[in-house]
Motif scaffolding. Structure first.
Motif, short mmCIF file in Angstrom:
data_model
loop_
_atom_site.label_atom_id
_atom_site.label_comp_id
_atom_site.label_asym_id
_atom_site.label_seq_id
_atom_site.Cartn_x
_atom_site.Cartn_y
_atom_site.Cartn_z
N ARG A 1 0.84 -1.20 0.00
CA ARG A 1 0.00 0.00 0.00
C ARG A 1 0.87 1.25 0.00
NH1 ARG A 1 -3.70 -2.55 4.33
NH2 ARG A 1 -5.23 -3.59 3.01
N ARG A 2 1.97 1.18 0.73
CA ARG A 2 2.90 2.31 0.80
C ARG A 2 3.46 2.62 -0.58
NH1 ARG A 2 8.35 3.01 0.99
NH2 ARG A 2 9.11 4.81 2.14
N GLN A 3 3.87 1.58 -1.31
CA GLN A 3 4.44 1.78 -2.64
C GLN A 3 3.41 2.42 -3.57
OE1 GLN A 3 4.85 -1.47 -5.56
NE2 GLN A 3 7.06 -1.08 -5.42
N ILE A 4 2.21 1.90 -3.55
CA ILE A 4 1.15 2.44 -4.41
C ILE A 4 0.85 3.88 -4.04
CG2 ILE A 4 -1.27 2.20 -5.06
CD1 ILE A 4 -0.85 -0.88 -4.67
N ALA A 5 0.74 4.15 -2.75
CA ALA A 5 0.45 5.52 -2.29
C ALA A 5 1.56 6.48 -2.69
CB ALA A 5 0.25 5.53 -0.78
N LEU A 6 2.82 6.06 -2.50
CA LEU A 6 3.94 6.92 -2.89
C LEU A 6 3.96 7.16 -4.39
CD1 LEU A 6 6.89 5.60 -0.68
CD2 LEU A 6 5.82 7.86 -0.59
N PHE A 7 3.72 6.11 -5.17
CA PHE A 7 3.73 6.26 -6.61
C PHE A 7 2.70 7.30 -7.05
CE2 PHE A 7 2.19 5.51 -10.87
CZ PHE A 7 3.36 5.46 -11.60
N PHE A 8 1.48 7.16 -6.56
CA PHE A 8 0.44 8.08 -7.00
C PHE A 8 0.60 9.47 -6.39
CE2 PHE A 8 -1.37 4.11 -8.48
CZ PHE A 8 -1.69 4.48 -9.78
N ALA A 9 1.17 9.58 -5.20
CA ALA A 9 1.44 10.90 -4.62
C ALA A 9 2.51 11.63 -5.44
CB ALA A 9 1.89 10.76 -3.17
N PHE A 10 3.63 10.95 -5.70
CA PHE A 10 4.70 11.57 -6.49
C PHE A 10 4.26 11.79 -7.94
CE2 PHE A 10 7.82 9.80 -3.26
CZ PHE A 10 8.10 11.05 -2.70
N SER A 11 3.48 10.88 -8.48
CA SER A 11 2.97 11.06 -9.84
C SER A 11 2.02 12.25 -9.90
CB SER A 11 2.25 9.80 -10.31
OG SER A 11 3.16 8.75 -10.47
N GLY A 12 1.22 12.42 -8.85
CA GLY A 12 0.34 13.59 -8.79
C GLY A 12 1.13 14.88 -8.78
N ILE A 13 2.22 14.90 -8.02
CA ILE A 13 3.10 16.08 -8.03
C ILE A 13 3.68 16.28 -9.43
CG2 ILE A 13 5.27 17.04 -7.14
CD1 ILE A 13 4.60 15.53 -4.47
N GLY A 14 4.06 15.17 -10.07
CA GLY A 14 4.57 15.25 -11.44
C GLY A 14 3.54 15.79 -12.41
N VAL A 15 2.28 15.39 -12.26
CA VAL A 15 1.21 15.90 -13.12
C VAL A 15 1.02 17.40 -12.89
CG1 VAL A 15 -1.30 15.85 -13.55
CG2 VAL A 15 -0.01 13.70 -13.39
N ILE A 16 1.09 17.83 -11.65
CA ILE A 16 0.98 19.26 -11.35
C ILE A 16 2.13 20.03 -11.98
CG2 ILE A 16 1.07 20.98 -9.49
CD1 ILE A 16 -0.46 18.85 -7.76
N MET A 17 3.35 19.50 -11.83
CA MET A 17 4.52 20.14 -12.43
C MET A 17 4.36 20.21 -13.95
SD MET A 17 7.59 18.32 -10.29
CE MET A 17 8.88 18.95 -11.33
N GLU A 18 4.02 19.08 -14.55
CA GLU A 18 3.86 19.01 -16.01
C GLU A 18 2.78 19.97 -16.49
OE1 GLU A 18 2.44 15.62 -19.12
OE2 GLU A 18 3.75 14.94 -17.49
N SER A 19 1.67 20.02 -15.78
CA SER A 19 0.56 20.90 -16.17
C SER A 19 0.94 22.38 -16.05
CB SER A 19 -0.67 20.60 -15.32
OG SER A 19 -1.08 19.27 -15.52
N ALA A 20 1.65 22.72 -14.97
CA ALA A 20 2.09 24.11 -14.79
C ALA A 20 3.06 24.51 -15.90
CB ALA A 20 2.72 24.29 -13.42
N LEU A 21 4.00 23.63 -16.21
CA LEU A 21 4.95 23.93 -17.28
C LEU A 21 4.25 24.03 -18.63
CD1 LEU A 21 7.77 21.55 -16.03
CD2 LEU A 21 7.90 24.05 -16.15
N PHE A 22 3.27 23.16 -18.88
CA PHE A 22 2.50 23.24 -20.12
C PHE A 22 1.74 24.57 -20.19
CE2 PHE A 22 -1.49 22.76 -22.42
CZ PHE A 22 -1.01 22.42 -23.68
N TYR A 23 1.14 24.96 -19.08
CA TYR A 23 0.39 26.22 -19.03
C TYR A 23 1.30 27.39 -19.39
CZ TYR A 23 -2.55 30.01 -17.38
OH TYR A 23 -3.30 31.16 -17.32
N ILE A 24 2.49 27.40 -18.83
CA ILE A 24 3.45 28.48 -19.13
C ILE A 24 3.77 28.52 -20.63
CG2 ILE A 24 5.85 29.24 -18.81
CD1 ILE A 24 5.55 28.13 -15.89
N GLY A 25 4.01 27.36 -21.21
CA GLY A 25 4.33 27.32 -22.64
C GLY A 25 3.14 27.67 -23.51
N TYR A 26 2.00 27.06 -23.22
CA TYR A 26 0.82 27.23 -24.08
C TYR A 26 0.23 28.64 -23.96
CZ TYR A 26 -3.53 25.95 -26.46
OH TYR A 26 -4.58 25.87 -27.34
N HIS A 27 0.00 29.08 -22.74
CA HIS A 27 -0.63 30.38 -22.54
C HIS A 27 0.39 31.51 -22.40
CE1 HIS A 27 -4.69 28.79 -22.26
NE2 HIS A 27 -4.24 27.86 -21.43
N GLY A 28 1.44 31.27 -21.64
CA GLY A 28 2.42 32.32 -21.37
C GLY A 28 3.33 32.63 -22.54
#
Length: 129
Positions: free
Chosen positions: A62-89
């Protein structure tokens, strides 16, 4: 690192395929398309990492799955923010520009993912003698 690259490469393909289908095919909003695409790729990456790239490491918990999805969620936020900067900014809002913004956001967020997956999510199994 080669197995990480293979799984990551297939995840990138999934990410781009879903992104382009949603944004350019179905005319979804750019941010919705990038977030959904990243989440779909996250799911396919988990399976690839768990059963291929890091199958010799710590067993699924459960720990591995939780860590994967927590860190992946942070990665999605990072990726989305960077995309926003490129696309809109930076005005990368053409079909080519949006894919370039997506590519750059994936590359930068993947560096973070590589480090945390390898270090904390799929830890090396310690063999006892």
């Amino acid at each position: 690192m080669v197995k990480f690259g293979a799984v990551g490469g297939s995840g990138i393909a999934v990410n781009f395929l879903v992104f382009n289908l949603l944004l350019h095919g179905l005319k979804w909003a750019p941010m919705a398309a990038t977030v959904i695409a990243s989440c779909v790729a996250m799911g396919s990456n988990y399976l690839g990492f768990r059963f291929f790239a890091y199958r010799d490491r710590a067993s699924r918990t459960r720990r591995q799955i939780a860590l994967f999805f927590a860190f992946s969620g942070i990665g999605v936020i990072m990726e989305s923010a960077l995309f926003y900067i490129g696309y809109h900014g930076l005005g990368m809002d053409t079909p080519l520009g949006s894919n370039l913004a997506k590519a750059l956001s994936i590359v930068l967020a993947s560096a973070f993912r590589f480090l945390v997956y390898r270090t904390w999510v799929f830890e090396q199994v310690k063999h006892r003698r």
